[in-house]
Motif scaffolding. Structure first.
Motif, PDB file in Angstrom:
ATOM      1  N   LYS A 483       0.870  -1.101   0.073  1.00 41.89           N
ATOM      2  CA  LYS A 483       0.084   0.002   0.113  1.00 41.89           C
ATOM      3  C   LYS A 483       0.467   1.529   0.064  1.00 41.89           C
ATOM      4  N   ALA A 484       2.124   0.997   0.352  1.00 43.29           N
ATOM      5  CA  ALA A 484       2.936   2.400   0.437  1.00 43.29           C
ATOM      6  C   ALA A 484       3.313   3.025  -0.820  1.00 43.29           C
ATOM      7  N   GLY A 523       2.558   1.315 -14.527  1.00 42.83           N
ATOM      8  CA  GLY A 523       1.919   1.881 -14.753  1.00 42.83           C
ATOM      9  C   GLY A 523       0.670   3.226 -13.777  1.00 42.83           C
ATOM     10  N   TYR A 524      -0.823   3.512 -14.221  1.00 43.42           N
ATOM     11  CA  TYR A 524      -1.267   3.766 -12.994  1.00 43.42           C
ATOM     12  C   TYR A 524      -2.664   2.793 -12.617  1.00 43.42           C
ATOM     13  N   ARG A 525      -2.470   2.116 -11.311  1.00 42.01           N
ATOM     14  CA  ARG A 525      -3.242   1.127 -10.982  1.00 42.01           C
ATOM     15  C   ARG A 525      -4.467   1.681  -9.763  1.00 42.01           C
ATOM     16  N   TYR A 526      -4.718   3.047  -9.664  1.00 44.31           N
ATOM     17  CA  TYR A 526      -5.398   4.132  -8.407  1.00 44.31           C
ATOM     18  C   TYR A 526      -5.700   3.244  -7.533  1.00 44.31           C
ATOM     19  N   GLY A 627       3.018  11.475  -2.209  1.00 43.55           N
ATOM     20  CA  GLY A 627       2.657   9.881  -3.109  1.00 43.55           C
ATOM     21  C   GLY A 627       1.489   9.547  -3.962  1.00 43.55           C
ATOM     22  N   LYS A 628       0.492  10.114  -3.022  1.00 45.92           N
ATOM     23  CA  LYS A 628      -0.987  10.044  -2.895  1.00 45.92           C
ATOM     24  C   LYS A 628      -1.752  10.303  -3.831  1.00 45.92           C
ATOM     25  N   PHE A 629      -1.373  12.117  -4.227  1.00 44.78           N
ATOM     26  CA  PHE A 629      -1.890  12.632  -5.003  1.00 44.78           C
ATOM     27  C   PHE A 629      -1.741  12.457  -6.157  1.00 44.78           C
TER      28      PHE A 629
END
Length: 747
Positions: A483-484, A523-526, A627-629
């Motif tokens: 989750k980091a 990539g992006y996995r949200y 990193g969350k944004f």
């Protein structure tokens, strides 16, 4: 208002037009109606007043508006819904002489109000009105089967009644001499229901394709029925009938005749028409006990349920031949959809794929480019696997994209499914897939979608850690590492994992860190870390997975139609700039960032303090050092606090796919059902000629399960002989030694 209703049947003639023939024995009833009554209320009221059971009969309500009728060929008006009932009440207010006509028809196929039908002439059916005179072997029947001549039975019954001898009851109002039935099965079902409802039993004296002769189970009773078949037709007609029971109730040695599973199934089949599961066998037993006063066994109830389900949802074997037509009609109803099926060299069903055009267009318009794929087993007769590809909308709701039906999860089936999916969802570097660690699926993704990124479900990974390495104490650290949002946090957690268990650390490296760690994913996995979305769809289709192929596909369509409609209504009422789920996230983050301090660095960059570490926020690039944004495309609590310091609203920093406008756009179209009944489908000639046979099942891979160890109780039962008294067979393949739920044999 008061309505006069009488029972009977409509007749028409060329010279007199339509006329309602009243059943004099049933008579009329006076009903009290008002505008608040519904059609269902009226049907229940009519059944109660006329003394019939709504579960056993169909009620037709009609009337003839004489002042509106033009010509003798104008038929009566039938009341079939609430609107028609309202029209009838409005009409009756001005025409007090109008009567409500009630026609009572049995659900097993005959009319309880119908007068004894005149037998057709020889030119029409190939036999005279006196059928018994023309049936070969009639004399033999009279000699062998009728210990007491039927004509004598009738005369003796009349004599008994004249002399005042008691007759227990008469079924003259239930069936009649001259009554005709569409088939022998309908006749048998009718008599079984009569016996069940009126508490008597009968035995079959003779039965063949032309004669069905039964009499009361007690020899002293005069009740009997003889029906004969029409030559060249499936119809049966009651030729001789003694309706009176003279047997004494005290002489009975059992309750009533046990009905067949088909008869019970015909009584309960309506309970499966609009529901996913319907009554279970125990529910059927209770229904027969409460509504009909009959005790049936669990096995009979189970067989009745199977029969009812087959009638309502179709026989599995016949469903496959409808696949080409169904897919064609579904594409006609939903433009832009992609459907495809494949058969083997023998024409047997192999694979099927369906993706609705509305769903594909919505995915490209405003959906996160993360697709979750999974497969789940089907539980119908031919089994197989249902493959699912789904995404999440801006409100974190399931958004199905495609479905497939295949024989099993193997290299060929997964590659076939992915190639069909590629027809509607092209390969792209911005596309990501999430799945479990199925090897066949991983090979198919690498082959068909080489540019897309592949992530694995963290839940399955944690299960493997716990199962194979006994790493319950390490599982929490693995979850935190996955989750980091920052690489530094990930390395910290991963170092701790290695220090506790090097074996687990090596296993996680072999599983490819880039596939399960969020901050390492290319990539992006949200926030899609598991394959739960696909698992949730499988759960939603838990009951339809037992259906044959066509009802299964229609259940999927119905589910999507319902979801699209509800979400379209919900999004249209939502007035906030972001979706419901994202607004809640923003609210929580505002609360968490209340005490933060913001220090401007430039017009667009800010240093935020007050959290566990200082964060640098860039509002133009939409990044934060936490990193969350960056990874979620939703402003974190640091970015929201920085935006508030310069008067910027949080929703302006959120990606467009989370906005209410985008949410509405993906559901603006509807998933349409096929608008015409099956018998009105119009398909091209090549679709009409296409033949699809049921699949050829094969025995499942793996070692066969052995019988469990025999317990003390088993040995006791075996010694008493109860185990071998009745051998059970599988209802799917007919072989002993297992049941349907564990059957894996080829059929």
């Amino acid at each position: 208002m008061h309505i006069y209703a009488y029972s009977g049947v409509w007749r028409s003639s060329k010279t007199k037009g339509w006329k309602f023939i009243v059943d004099e024995e049933t008579g009329g009833r006076l009903l009290t109606l008002d505008t608040s009554k519904t059609f269902d209320n009226l049907r229940v009221m009519v059944c109660e007043d006329f003394g019939t059971d709504l579960n056993l009969v169909n009620i037709d309500l009609s009337y003839l508006p004489s002042d509106l009728v033009i010509g003798l060929d104008s038929p009566p008006v039938f009341i079939t819904n609430d609107r028609q009932l309202k029209n009838f009440l409005t009409y009756v207010k001005t025409k007090a002489s109008t009567r409500l006509c009630v026609c009572i028809r049995s659900k097993v196929g005959f009319n309880l109000n119908e007068e004894p039908a005149e037998l057709p002439n020889r030119e029409e059916v190939g036999m005279s009105g006196e059928v018994s005179d023309d049936i070969d072997g009639e004399a033999e029947l009279e000699e062998k089967d009728a210990k007491i001549d039927e004509s004598d039975d009738e005369n003796k019954c009349e004599k008994d009644m004249t002399n005042g001898k008691s007759v227990r009851f008469s079924l003259v109002d239930v069936v009649k001499k001259g009554q005709h039935f569409t088939s022998k099965a309908a006749l048998q079902a009718t008599m079984e229901i009569c016996a069940m409802k009126h508490n008597f039993d009968y035995k079959v004296a003779k039965t063949d394709r032309r004669v069905w002769y039964v009499r009361c189970a007690y020899d002293d009773c005069r009740w009997r029925v003889r029906a004969e078949g029409l030559t060249g037709s499936s119809y049966f007609i009651i030729k001789k009938y003694v309706p009176d029971h003279s047997c004494a109730p005290s002489s009975r040695n059992h309750s009533v005749r046990t009905v067949s599973s088909k008869t019970v199934g015909s009584l309960i089949k309506h309970k499966y028409e609009t529901v996913k599961e319907g009554p279970k066998p125990n529910d059927i037993i209770q229904f027969m006990r409460d509504d009909h006063g009959v005790e049936i066994s669990y096995s009979l109830a189970w067989e009745a349920r199977e029969y009812a389900v087959s009638v309502v949802r179709g026989i599995p074997e016949k469903g496959y031949e409808k696949v080409p037509k169904y897919l064609h009609m579904m594409k006609e109803a939903n433009p832009g959809s992609h459907t495809f099926y494949e058969t083997d060299s023998d024409g047997r069903f192999k694979f099927l794929f369906i993706a609705y055009g509305q769903s594909i267009r919505g995915f490209y318009a405003a959906i996160r480019k993360v697709i979750v794929v999974d497969g789940t087993f089907l539980k119908s007769k031919y089994k197989g696997v249902l493959m699912v590809a789904t995404a999440l909308d801006g409100n974190s709701n399931l958004y199905p994209i495609a479905f497939g039906v295949v024989d099993s999860e193997n290299d060929r089936s997964w590659e076939w499914f992915m190639r069909q999916l590629k027809v509607v969802i092209g390969d792209d570097q911005n596309l990501a897939f999430v799945s479990d660690r199925n090897n066949s699926l991983a090979k198919a993704l690498a082959k068909v979608y080489p540019h897309a990124h592949h992530g694995i479900c963290i839940h399955h990974l944690l299960n493997n850690v716990v199962t194979y390495f006994k790493g319950k104490g390490v599982a929490g650290l693995v979850a935190k590492a996955s989750k980091a949002y920052r690489v530094a946090d990930f390395k910290k957690q991963f170092t701790a994992i290695f220090s506790i268990s090097p074996a687990i650390g090596n296993y996680l490296i072999q599983a490819d860190v880039r596939k399960w760690a969020r901050c390492q994913f290319p990539g992006y996995r949200y926030d899609v870390r598991t394959n739960n979305p696909a698992e949730s769809i499988n759960s939603a289709l838990r009951s339809p997975r037992e259906f044959p192929v066509i009802p299964l596909l229609d259940s999927i369509r119905e589910m999507m139609t319902r979801w699209f409609f509800k979400r379209r209504a919900l999004s249209s009422k939502h007035k906030q700039p972001l979706t419901v789920a994202v607004e809640k996230k923003i609210d929580r983050r505002i609360e968490k960032g209340k005490k933060f301090q913001v220090f401007p660095v430039s017009d667009d960059r800010f240093l935020v303090r007050g959290d566990t570490f200082e964060c640098m926020v860039d509002l133009v690039r939409r990044t934060c050092s936490c990193g969350k944004f960056d990874l979620m495309k939703i402003p974190c609590r640091h970015a929201i606090k920085a935006a508030f310091s310069v008067g910027i609203q949080a929703h302006t920093l959120t990606d467009d796919m989370y906005t209410t406008a985008s949410w509405r756009s993906i559901y603006e179209e509807s998933i349409n059902p096929i608008s015409v009944p099956e018998d009105a489908w119009i398909v091209p000639s090549h679709v009409q000629k296409a033949k699809v046979l049921p699949p050829e099942t094969r025995r499942a891979a793996g070692r066969r399960k052995k019988r469990r160890y025999e317990t003390v109780e088993d040995k006791i039962r075996s010694s008493q002989g109860t185990q071998s008294s009745k051998r059970r067979k599988c209802s799917r393949c007919g072989i002993e030694g297992h049941n349907r739920s564990t059957c894996d044999r080829a059929i």
